[in-house]
Design an enzyme around this catalytic site. Structure first.
Site, PDB file in Angstrom:
ATOM      1  N   GLU A 278       0.829  -1.201   0.000  1.00  0.00           N
ATOM      2  CA  GLU A 278       0.000   0.000   0.000  1.00  0.00           C
ATOM      3  C   GLU A 278       0.868   1.259   0.000  1.00  0.00           C
ATOM      4  OE1 GLU A 278      -3.928  -0.371   2.101  1.00  0.00           O
ATOM      5  OE2 GLU A 278      -3.111   1.265   3.286  1.00  0.00           O
ATOM      6  N   GLU A 281       2.159   1.826  -3.372  1.00  0.00           N
ATOM      7  CA  GLU A 281       1.035   2.337  -4.170  1.00  0.00           C
ATOM      8  C   GLU A 281       0.835   3.825  -3.884  1.00  0.00           C
ATOM      9  OE1 GLU A 281      -2.510   0.261  -3.025  1.00  0.00           O
ATOM     10  OE2 GLU A 281      -3.588   0.694  -4.873  1.00  0.00           O
ATOM     11  N   CYS A 298      -8.253  -2.261   4.369  1.00  0.00           N
ATOM     12  CA  CYS A 298      -8.032  -3.420   5.246  1.00  0.00           C
ATOM     13  C   CYS A 298      -9.300  -3.922   5.909  1.00  0.00           C
ATOM     14  CB  CYS A 298      -7.061  -3.072   6.363  1.00  0.00           C
ATOM     15  SG  CYS A 298      -5.541  -2.412   5.764  1.00  0.00           S
ATOM     16  N   SER A 318      -7.194   1.754  -2.235  1.00  0.00           N
ATOM     17  CA  SER A 318      -5.972   0.973  -2.404  1.00  0.00           C
ATOM     18  C   SER A 318      -6.394  -0.414  -2.867  1.00  0.00           C
ATOM     19  CB  SER A 318      -5.234   0.868  -1.074  1.00  0.00           C
ATOM     20  OG  SER A 318      -4.286  -0.168  -1.158  1.00  0.00           O
ATOM     21  N   LYS A 357     -14.907 -10.407   8.483  1.00  0.00           N
ATOM     22  CA  LYS A 357     -13.857 -11.228   7.859  1.00  0.00           C
ATOM     23  C   LYS A 357     -14.426 -12.552   7.369  1.00  0.00           C
ATOM     24  CE  LYS A 357     -10.146  -8.632   8.399  1.00  0.00           C
ATOM     25  NZ  LYS A 357      -9.416  -8.141   7.218  1.00  0.00           N
ATOM     26  N   GLU A 360     -15.600 -11.673   4.081  1.00  0.00           N
ATOM     27  CA  GLU A 360     -14.482 -11.372   3.182  1.00  0.00           C
ATOM     28  C   GLU A 360     -13.855 -12.639   2.614  1.00  0.00           C
ATOM     29  OE1 GLU A 360     -10.902  -9.782   4.981  1.00  0.00           O
ATOM     30  OE2 GLU A 360     -10.544  -8.485   3.248  1.00  0.00           O
ATOM     31  N   GLU A 365     -13.704 -13.424  -5.377  1.00  0.00           N
ATOM     32  CA  GLU A 365     -12.403 -13.058  -5.952  1.00  0.00           C
ATOM     33  C   GLU A 365     -11.224 -13.433  -5.037  1.00  0.00           C
ATOM     34  OE1 GLU A 365     -14.778 -11.080  -4.924  1.00  0.00           O
ATOM     35  OE2 GLU A 365     -14.043  -9.284  -3.915  1.00  0.00           O
ATOM     36  N   CYS A 507      -9.997  -2.148  14.877  1.00  0.00           N
ATOM     37  CA  CYS A 507     -10.223  -3.591  15.070  1.00  0.00           C
ATOM     38  C   CYS A 507     -10.353  -3.975  16.541  1.00  0.00           C
ATOM     39  CB  CYS A 507      -9.102  -4.391  14.435  1.00  0.00           C
ATOM     40  SG  CYS A 507      -8.897  -3.993  12.694  1.00  0.00           S
TER      41      CYS A 507
END
Lengths: 584, 526
Positions: A278, A281, A298, A318, A357, A360, A365, A507
């Site tokens: 990141e 980037e 994230c 990102s 999560k 996720e 993908e 988190c």
């Protein structure tokens, strides 16, 4: 200041203080049920009733401000009788099968009933007998346990600004549900789980994968690897009675090893890796000036939020995957290759402070390795239960180390678990990537802490960079609306880099934390992570030797083609009605 | 305007329309033309003339003859006999003795006995024509106020009049306006609560259908007094005709420059918008109404803050009932002292009642505050049907109290009834004769509350359900004395712990029915 008495004890409180807080000053804890210290009181349950001399009826102490000269009483016969009757009415309408309830021993209704000494219910029992909502891969909703306290709606609407939940129907048919009663999985729910951690009873909990993980652990043909998110080490201790903010990194590794995981590694490793991807980037966007501000990616709750309500921001995101998914992609490629284990035999488990999560890891993908990169996600609560079931007392564990080759981490990786941590870690490395020199003062204090949206300005050798950090859906919405407006009117925005975490506090305040969440606990956990950061020799992601080795032996360099294939992702547009992907 | 020999008023309200008033009206016009009387006889629409359950009602002036239950088939004979030949058609005439007709009573010159302040124009003027309202002195009060009074002066006059809220809570209207006027902020709102949902109550509907401009003028005066430039009429969605008439009246007032910018060349700007409710009883509670008006689910808010400081969209807001606002133009026109000439010392003015149940002539009446229940039933409503005995009355709607025979001579006003743990409430009076089953009556009330509880708070949501379980058991003679005490116990908790007045007021019908009719409950148990 306002003077009053509570049970004849003098108290003095600032104007506007509720009777509930004033009573606490007199060391009286008025029983409550729907009240939550972090939310605006809704007055649904009526348990916190008090009597005020000269005022007829009983008043809800959670939402009644103290008046000058109030003579307040908190346990008169009238109050005690009313309070008991209300709780009995709730119990008569509640699926009270406590022994098989997920909240057994952690339920606020259960402990209230015990406190009030309720041993019979004199009202006719009538349960709702409604179907359990299993539509979401992250969160289960059991309306039969729900006591309609309204906390879930309030946190979903007022704090997160997601508005997935609302009150449906009325009277005794009132239920909390989603639009069109389609279920959480078919709604705009971002799976953040703030409803779960605010629920006083067992009406909301994670879609558990404990059984599947036990099965994998018991299968001799499987090689089970585990990663733990940064925040987990600062909250797992609470599952074993340790105070909030206890850091249990070494004990956690030891306990996981004793559960039977074949390799105990660490998400902090891939957090460091995320910073390199990141950060690189960011530096390239900063140089080209294109698609600024860069926004972090994230938090899977935030991702779904963005895809649903702000998909015009996709070019600013990102493309770096979250640390969990980077770890997953590498576990079945790099790790399998180095350790010579067939990837199909690897079961990849992650332990997360998060319910999103779970969503996720199932995104279509997320199969860069050719397999599902992360197989199972466990919340902190689930892993705590597994450790207890195995008869292991975390407190008594020795301090152990993580396994190589994906277990090493720096201070930058560990602060990912607190709001502002990704930003701070990124700044530490970006400075190096731009200047080739190390930042002297590593503590970027303005982006730390639990106050609202935070801003800071960083000087990278004359280039001023303005950053912003939001930690809740509500803050993200306000910030992104500002960005959207600036982009529309000026073609650019004042920020170059934005960190967003879906949960208040980051988190450490995730939907997978221990029951009984509040902001104070979130603050203690964040402090524990910053303390660990301070204690480590390496505090910048680019100093992680295992990450360096990974690039040298496998990926090449940050943002390389291989890195892109394994460590980067893309986003989709979702409907703001049902959260489903919009195909164009 | 042509001079005509007879005015034929046809009552067009929701009840008469359902009974076929439109068809009767059409035939009437045709028949009058057929007889060549079109130049001499005018047919006019008006609001409710005060009757209900009497089918289509027609009044012929100047004779003041009332015809009820008129059908299109009756019309040719009626036109020929009365309008052509001048012989009233006895067959269709409404109850003959003046005592049984509230309207006749007024027309007989007994104005003091049935004073009409709120209903002055109802059943008299055509509510669809602004000119008729103006002809009756309408919009004079707002004109005077704008020309010669400060907003504070209007508030003082209303305070002096002693006008109290007619929606049930009876809070001083002048004080409410004063609080809102003094509340900081530039944007303020007036809301007319026309979400009339109390069972048995339909006075606001008949006021809106019969004299909508009076409400507009009341809101204008409130807006001027408080400093508001926007008003909302939150109206029950089922009130189709009321909605049509208030919307037409608003459009007419805008055309006449009585709503909009710089009204009557003053600096005062005010406009009114209509919002339809979706059928929840709770939305009659002012804070739930405000939530609903904001587009949210109708849940009550915590008070304080009261709407006068934080109301619609957080701005100072006055919420007044239709009847309250309809009093305002008359007070401003005639003065506070005139108003105080009616009613009692503590409760000046009149109250509009809807009286239904086992009475001879159910309907809409307006009586002075302090009138006894006996007078209302026996003088205005023709006594008990079929000469039966009075057993009890539910006064104030479902959230009101049952009154037994010994309450017949108690003066009815907000203050006095409180002493008997009863309320005037919305002004609905449901009269029961000796044949009524009081357990069944209470059962009905409890069903209503169970159905209408919004579900927000535990005491009301679960209390109403438990109450229904208990009364169901008692009603089929399977209950015990313990169940009866539980009714009282739950209603006490609901009074003390419910979030809003909906749950708080349920103790009234429960405790009062047990106070007066305990023996009937006992009989169900034995």
């Amino acid at each position: 200041m306002i003077k009053a008495t509570v049970n004849n004890i003098d108290v003095e409180v600032p104007e506007g203080t509720s009777i509930l807080w004033a009573a606490k000053k007199a060391n009286i804890n008025i029983p409550t049920l729907c009240f939550h210290p972090d939310l605006k009181p809704g007055g649904q349950c009526g348990v916190c009733l008090v009597e005020i001399e000269g005022i007829p009826g009983l008043k809800r102490s959670c939402m009644t401000p103290v008046g000058e000269g109030f003579k307040i009483h908190t346990h008169t016969p009238k109050i005690m009788s009313a309070r008991k009757q209300l709780v009995e009415m709730i119990l008569a309408n509640h699926d009270s099968d406590c022994l098989t309830c997920i909240k057994n021993n952690s339920c606020e209704l259960q402990s209230l009933a015990a406190t009030l000494g309720i041993n019979t219910v004199e009202y006719a029992k009538f349960e709702k007998k409604l179907p359990i909502d299993l539509s979401s891969v992250s969160i289960v909703r059991d309306p039969n346990k729900c006591i309609l306290c309204g906390r879930c709606i309030q946190v979903c609407s007022n704090v997160q600004s997601v508005n997935a939940l609302a009150v449906n129907h009325r009277g005794c048919n009132t239920v909390i549900g989603t639009a069109f009663s389609a279920g959480l999985g078919n709604s705009v729910c971002i799976n953040c789980g703030q409803c779960v951690v605010h629920c006083p009873v067992g009406a909301l909990y994670e879609n558990s994968q404990v059984e599947a993980v036990w099965e994998a652990l018991h299968d001799p043909d499987k090689f089970v690897v585990v990663q733990e998110a940064p925040a987990v080490r600062a909250m797992l201790g609470e599952e074993f009675g340790m105070p909030p903010g206890s850091l249990v990194t070494g004990k956690m590794y030891a306990a996981l090893r004793r559960l039977g995981f074949d390799a105990v590694m660490d998400t902090n490793f891939s957090a460091d890796l995320t910073i390199l991807e990141e950060g690189t980037e960011f530096v390239s966007r900063l140089t080209s000036g294109k698609n600024l501000p860069l926004i972090t990616s994230c938090s899977p709750g935030w991702i779904k939020f963005m895809e649903t309500f702000f998909h015009d921001m996709i070019p600013h995101m990102s493309t770096a995957k979250s640390p969990q998914q980077m770890f997953g992609a590498l576990a079945k490629t790099y790790y399998a290759q180095v350790k010579d284990i067939p990837p199909e035999k690897i079961v990849s488990v992650s332990v997360m402070p998060c319910t999103a999560k779970k969503f996720e890891c199932l995104r279509p993908e997320m199969k860069a390795s050719g397999y599902q990169d992360v197989d199972y996600v466990l919340t902190t609560r689930e892993i705590g239960r597994m450790i207890r079931e195995a008869g292991i007392d975390l407190k008594e564990m020795p301090e152990e180390q993580a396994d190589d080759i994906m277990g090493e981490y720096t201070g930058a990786g560990t602060i990912f678990g607190a709001t502002g941590g990704v930003m701070e870690a990124a700044i530490r490395s970006a400075y190096f990537l731009v200047t080739g020199r190390e930042l002297e003062n590593l503590d970027v204090k303005p982006v730390r802490g639990l106050k609202g949206t935070k801003e800071a300005e960083v000087d990278i050798e004359g280039t001023k960079i303005k950053v912003a950090v939001a930690h809740s859906g509500g803050q993200a919405r306000a910030l992104l609306e500002k960005v959207r407006q600036q982009m529309a009117t000026e073609g650019k925005c004042e920020y170059q880099f934005i960190e967003v975490m879906a949960c208040p506090g980051g988190c450490v305040g995730g939907g997978g934390q221990s029951w009984g969440s509040n902001m104070a606990k979130r603050a203690r956990r964040g402090e524990a992570l910053y303390a660990e950061d301070k204690s480590l020799t390496h505090r910048k992601s680019h100093e992680n030797l295992s990450v360096k080795t990974l690039y040298e032996n496998f990926l090449g360099k940050p943002n390389s083609e291989k890195a892109h294939k394994l460590l980067h992702t893309h986003f989709m547009k979702r409907s703001s009605v049902d959260g489903k992907v919009i195909n164009e | 305007m042509n001079l005509v020999r007879n005015h034929v008023l046809i009552s067009i309200d929701a009840g008469t329309v359902m009974a076929g008033a439109r068809a009767v009206e059409k035939t009437l016009v045709e028949e009058i033309a057929k007889q060549g009387l079109a130049d001499e006889i005018a047919v006019l629409e008006t609001g409710s003339v005060g009757t209900i359950g009497q089918g289509v009602v027609i009044v012929v002036y100047p004779e003041g003859v009332y015809y009820a239950n008129v059908t299109p088939q009756d019309v040719p004979q009626l036109v020929e006999e009365h309008l052509l030949k001048g012989r009233p058609l006895k067959r269709l005439m409404l109850a003959e003795t003046p005592k049984q007709s509230v309207i006749k009573k007024e027309r007989a010159g007994l104005l003091k006995e049935q004073p009409r302040i709120v209903l002055r124009n109802c059943g008299v003027i055509d509510p669809e024509k602004i000119d008729e309202y103006i002809g009756e002195g309408g919009y004079l009060a707002i004109g005077n106020a704008l020309a010669s009074m400060k907003p504070e002066g209007v508030i003082d006059e209303i305070k002096k009049s002693g006008l109290a809220g007619r929606g049930g809570a009876s809070f001083s209207t002048g004080m409410k306006w004063d609080f809102a006027r003094r509340a900081p902020g530039d944007i303020k709102y007036i809301i007319c609560n026309a979400d009339e949902g109390e069972p048995g109550t339909f006075k606001d509907r008949l006021i809106l259908e019969g004299d909508p401009h009076k409400l507009i003028e009341g809101m204008l005066l409130a807006g001027y007094a408080v400093g508001a430039s926007k008003g909302f009429v939150y109206i029950r969605g089922e009130y189709a005709l009321s909605i049509e008439r208030i919307e037409r009246a608003i459009a007419q007032a805008r055309d006449y420059g009585l709503l909009g910018i710089n009204i009557l060349d003053s600096t005062f700007t005010f406009d009114i918008f209509v919002m339809k409710g979706a059928g929840a009883y709770i939305c009659g509670e002012e804070t739930a109404l405000i939530e609903s008006l904001e587009g949210k689910r109708g849940h009550p808010r915590n008070k304080p803050p009261y709407p006068v400081t934080e109301g619609l969209w957080g701005k100072p807001t006055v919420v007044n009932n239709v009847e309250t606002l309809a009093n305002v133009p008359e007070i401003m026109k005639n003065g506070a002292d005139w108003f105080r000439g009616y009613g009692t010392e503590k409760c000046p003015g009149t109250k509009v009642y809807t009286i239904i149940g086992n009475v001879a002539t159910p309907g809409l009446i307006e009586a002075e505050m302090g009138t006894t229940l006996r007078d209302i039933i026996y003088e205005y409503a023709g006594g008990i049907k079929e000469g039966k005995k009075f057993k009890g009355a539910l006064v104030g709607g479902a959230a009101g109290a049952f009154l037994g025979p010994d309450m017949l001579d108690v003066q009815m006003d907000f203050v006095n009834l409180k002493e008997y743990t009863a309320v005037l409430g919305s002004g609905a009076i449901l009269v029961m004769d000796e044949s009524a089953d009081m357990v069944e009556m209470l059962q009905n009330v409890l069903y209503f509350f169970k159905h209408e509880s919004c579900g927000h708070c535990v005491p009301c949501r679960l209390g109403t359900t438990q109450l229904v379980k208990l009364i169901d058991r008692i009603a089929v003679s399977k209950g015990s004395q313990e169940d009866v005490s539980k009714l009282l116990k739950i209603s006490d908790v609901m009074r003390d712990a419910s979030f809003c007045p909906l749950g708080q007021s349920l103790y009234l019908p429960i405790s009062s029915s047990l106070k007066y009719f305990r023996d009937e409950f006992d009989a169900h148990i034995r």
